[in-house]
Structure formats: structure tokens, C-alpha cells
Design an enzyme around this catalytic site. Sequence first.
Site: not given
Length: 140
Positions: A95-98
Site C-alpha cells: 500500500h503506497l506509503h511515504c
Amino acid sequence: MADCVFCAIIAGDSPADVVLDEPDHLAFLDRRPVFKGHVLLVPRTHVVTLPDLPADLRDGFFEATQRLATAVVEGLGAQGSFVAMNNVVSQSVPHLHCHVVPRTKGDGLRGFFWPRTKYDDGEAVEYAGRLRRALGGDRL
């Protein structure tokens, strides 16, 4: 997505120390921080990688990243920040995470070796509160 840990946090089914809660994204403390105050920003929509992020969510996502990078300096007294994201390779949660990691000169972080630490009892709540206040309030 049923088996996504970040989707579970977004849904309120898994606990997290939330620092930013907005309609399109959520930011919370990493459970295994590189340094205390290490934040993960995720879109509320299940998106796996940066190339999958819809254009209408992109500007808000990066604007929130900017605010978090400022908050780790103003709220935690860091000298700067390290901002990073992985796409597929080394992406521990699909899941996209920064990552927004507080940095201080001489903190020992070198290259892409990310040592991990832990919060002591109550520290995560304190760090999350300090970051929320630096972001403009403690509304959660």
C-alpha cells in the site's frame, strides 16, 4: 483490501498513533521507527505504488508530505528530515506509503541502512501529539 494492514488502520480496525487525518490520506507513526517520530503517510484509497496514485490525489499527497517534513522539525526539534518511498522492491506493505523520518546531524543514518528502534511506554502517544500540534492542532 481485506488483508492490507494499512487499510485496516484507515478503517479503524487496527490501532495506530495518528498524526494527520484528512479526507484523502492518513499519517501515523511507524511501529518500528528508524528514529522516534518516524511517520508513514498513506492514501486512504488502496494504491500499491506511486505510479498507481491517481492524479487527483497526487498534489494533496505531496503537500501533506511537505507539512509532515516541516512538522518533524518544528514539533520534534529535528534539524531536517529524510523522505522516502519504495515501489514494490523493499516495500514491506503493498500500500503506497511515504516515510518521513526526523534527522539530526550525526544521528548515524547512512545510505539505505535503516536501523530500527522502539517507543517506550507512552512515548508514541507523546510523539504523535507533538506532531499533531506542529501540524496545527490536536484535533484527534
